[in-house]
Design an enzyme around this catalytic site. Structure first.
Site, PDB file in Angstrom:
ATOM      1  CD  GLU A 178      -7.771 -18.142 -27.375  1.00  0.00           C
ATOM      2  OE1 GLU A 178      -7.029 -19.095 -27.086  1.00  0.00           O
ATOM      3  OE2 GLU A 178      -8.811 -17.861 -26.734  1.00  0.00           O
ATOM      4  CE  LYS A 238      -7.486 -21.754 -22.103  1.00  0.00           C
ATOM      5  NZ  LYS A 238      -6.691 -21.972 -23.328  1.00  0.00           N
TER       6      LYS A 238
END
Length: 213
Positions: A46, A133
């Site tokens: 990421e 998340k």
């Protein structure tokens, strides 16, 4: 509506369990970054939109096809567009950003919106998203909070980040409601630069070994 856990990317992340969060300040480190990740079979990265080099880094890392490259800290539609144009396969945001979520869903791109409260999670679910998340995990109650939230949100999977480290990440991964953990503790530019990747490789190898028990 996004299928979420039916999407191959989520299944792959559930197997790897580790999502490295990487902030780029030196593009020359990217080859070593890819080498270490591939060597340890952690095929996710990421790249955080915390520097002006994020888009270029995503583009370079996506070229070989060896890694599943995503964009992190995506707060605007413009950033989401740039990320996908440069090869990002998933998007992570620090909060619920409606225009980013809509853009990703329209393109069948997995998006992980940042959540911290029942209201946040409910909003994500209204988009058909059931993998979120959880950020910042340490500030909002960590594993204890996730266990509590998993009661009413029994059909949601969490990707906690923020305050996750070598000492506590396995406690998180032992919870069935957690798809994986994210953070810079997995690999970082500083660790790659320390000794040409040796420390980064050793650190990642140890983390992977622990996930496999």
């Amino acid at each position: 509506m996004l299928a979420n856990m039916d999407h191959e990317l989520y299944q792959q992340l559930a197997e790897v369990k580790l999502l490295p969060l990487y902030t780029v300040t030196d593009l020359d480190c990217l080859d070593k970054l890819e080498e270490v990740l591939v060597k340890n079979d952690v095929r996710f990265i990421e790249v955080a939109f915390r520097s002006d080099l994020a888009a270029e880094a995503i583009k370079r890392l996506a070229v070989s096809g060896e890694l599943i490259v995503g964009a992190g800290t995506v707060r605007t539609l413009a950033e989401a567009k740039v990320a996908l144009e440069n090869g990002a396969k998933f998007v992570v945001s620090p909060a619920i950003v409606p225009e980013v979520i809509d853009y990703c869903i329209e393109r069948d791109v997995p998006v992980f919106p940042g959540t911290a409260t029942p209201g946040d999670i409910q909003r994500a679910m209204e988009y058909g998203i059931n993998v979120v998340k959880f950020f910042p995990a340490d500030i909002y109650g960590g594993l204890k909070a996730i266990k509590a939230l998993s009661g009413p949100f029994y059909d949601v999977k969490f990707l906690p980040t923020g305050g996750i480290n070598q000492e506590n990440f396995m406690e998180y991964l032992e919870n069935d409601h957690i798809i994986g953990v994210g953070g810079s503790f997995i690999i970082s530019e500083a660790l790659l630069k320390k000794d040409d990747g040796k420390s980064a490789d050793e650190n990642l190898r140890e983390l992977v070994a622990r996930t496999k028990g």
